[in-house]
Design an enzyme around this catalytic site. Structure first.
Site, PDB file in Angstrom:
ATOM      1  CB  CYS A 190      -5.739   6.063  -4.357  1.00 42.89           C
ATOM      2  SG  CYS A 190      -4.702   4.667  -3.946  1.00 42.89           S
ATOM      3  CB  CYS A 215      -5.693   4.877  -0.906  1.00 42.15           C
ATOM      4  SG  CYS A 215      -4.222   5.390  -1.805  1.00 42.15           S
TER       5      CYS A 215
END
Length: 106
Positions: A33, A36
């Protein structure tokens, strides 16, 4: 990951988060991600800023699907602030250090 942010798992979540004496900010994330990864330095800065009064942990949703499912994590990154074993507030998506601080200060 720096030493002020701890990795938790399905097995350690209850002890590290729900039974914590102080509030806990949980970063639900995954290695693939990009948002993230972008949020990671911000989460680490928050961990250092609030080191005495707040615990900050990360939970990899790919490796720990049952905790992610329990809290209905649909999008990552998701930050959830827990206090007294209960969810107090949640933010989904990359966010600013200021907005995370406001969430903690409330």
């Amino acid at each position: 990951m720096n030493e002020s942010v701890k990795e938790v798992t399905d097995n350690s979540f209850e002890h590290e988060v729900l039974k914590s004496e102080k509030p806990v900010l949980v970063d639900f994330w995954a290695a693939w991600c990009a948002p993230c990864r972008m949020l990671s330095p911000t989460v680490e800065a928050i961990a250092e800023q609030y080191s005495g009064s707040l615990a900050v942990v990360k939970l990899n949703v790919d490796d720990n699907p049952s905790t992610a499912a329990t809290y209905g994590i649909k999008g990552i990154p998701t930050l959830i602030l827990f206090s007294g074993g209960k969810e107090v507030e949640r933010v989904v998506g990359a966010t600013s250090k200021e907005s995370i601080s406001r969430m903690i200060e409330r």
